[in-house]
Design an enzyme around this catalytic site. Structure first.
Site, mmCIF file in Angstrom:
data_model
loop_
_atom_site.group_PDB
_atom_site.id
_atom_site.type_symbol
_atom_site.label_atom_id
_atom_site.label_comp_id
_atom_site.label_asym_id
_atom_site.label_seq_id
_atom_site.Cartn_x
_atom_site.Cartn_y
_atom_site.Cartn_z
ATOM 1 C CG HIS A 46 -0.360 0.246 2.518
ATOM 2 N ND1 HIS A 46 -0.056 -0.753 3.412
ATOM 3 C CD2 HIS A 46 0.007 1.403 3.133
ATOM 4 C CE1 HIS A 46 0.455 -0.238 4.509
ATOM 5 N NE2 HIS A 46 0.504 1.076 4.364
ATOM 6 C CG ASP A 48 0.063 -4.119 2.818
ATOM 7 O OD1 ASP A 48 0.249 -3.488 1.759
ATOM 8 O OD2 ASP A 48 0.008 -3.576 3.931
ATOM 9 C CB SER A 103 3.214 1.672 6.191
ATOM 10 O OG SER A 103 2.058 1.858 6.956
#
Length: 283
Positions: free
Chosen positions: A105, A135, A213
């Site tokens: 993402h 992911d 992230s």
């Protein structure tokens, strides 16, 4: 009566000698730096292998028909155009040839991706492969010389309560370090429709924020045990990381020439498992 006195005196002398000997100043080789904890050691070993990632994406934006009108956005009017917007994330190097892991993402639909190293150098990166369901994504930078790489640990034997370290780029603050513990394992993430989107996650109370992230979650030995991926926005100190064993299982698939988006990859990576962690990625 003198004999006991002499014995007691001898015992006192021996105790005094032992005390003096025990309090002997440490030599330079014996000195202990209480500030250099396992956390400091782990961060020092991995710092140069953690990178910041900037992804330029095209997003929809409504343009006001009235110049500098602060109230136009209250009305559903104006032209919608696509404009470039930068998003931030983190990643870590898994191979000296410049292969980098991050979250899918972070780079999804990106027009351009830039990687910034610990010494502030910036290089463009190309997307090698990504897996939206897991992911996870792999990027490649051309550096010209071998890069420091992290060691992949083993997430199959995680202990609830063991210390962890999160390193990343939260809110643009480069190479920020936070610490916590493994709060739980085998967690699930669900979307607003209660659909499971990620499973078998590590839950941690280490501070994770937007920008973390894709960054590594380390154990006390500086080995990667997870990839930071999400937080609960309606809570405090509830973050989630993808277990590193998920990455280890996907590395051969992600580097398969049939899966990559660019077919001019000079090498194919494989991950060699050993009986004891850490493991390495080889070519």
């Amino acid at each position: 009566m003198r004999t006991p006195i002499v014995a007691a005196g001898g015992l006192m002398l021996m105790l005094a000698f032992s005390t003096v000997h025990a309090q002997r100043p440490r030599t330079a080789d014996e000195e202990v730096n209480l500030r250099r904890t396992p956390i400091v050691e782990a961060v020092a070993r991995t710092r140069n292998a953690v990178v910041n990632i900037s992804a330029t994406k095209m997003v929809a934006k409504r343009i006001s028909p009235f110049d500098f009108d602060p109230f136009w956005h209250f009305f559903d009017s104006g032209q919608v155009v696509r404009v470039p917007s930068d998003s931030l994330g983190s990643g870590f190097i898994i191979h000296p040839d410049g292969y980098i892991v991050t979250n899918h993402h972070v780079i999804d639909r990106a027009r351009a991706v830039t990687v910034e190293f610990a010494d502030s150098r910036k290089l463009p990166a190309e997307l090698i492969s990504s897996d939206a369901e897991a992911d996870l994504a792999i990027l490649k930078v051309n550096h010209g010389q071998p890069l420091p790489a992290v060691e992949l640990g083993d997430s199959s034997d995680l202990m609830i309560g063991e210390p962890v370290i999160a390193v990343g780029d939260p809110l643009g603050y480069s190479h920020t370090v936070s610490t916590g513990i493994v709060s739980a394992i085998r967690r699930e993430l669900r979307d607003r429709n209660d659909k499971v989107i990620l499973t078998d996650l590590i839950q941690t109370d280490a501070a994770i924020n937007p920008g973390n992230s894709g960054g590594p979650l380390l154990n006390a030995y500086g080995q990667v045990i997870g990839i930071n991926t999400a937080i609960r926005g309606d809570a405090q100190n509830i973050g989630f990381a993808i277990q590193v064993n998920r990455l280890r299982d996907l590395i051969p698939e992600l580097m398969n020439p049939l899966q990559v988006r660019r077919l001019d990859i000079p090498i194919v990576l494989r991950e060699r498992r050993t009986l004891r962690p850490p493991c390495r990625v080889y070519c």
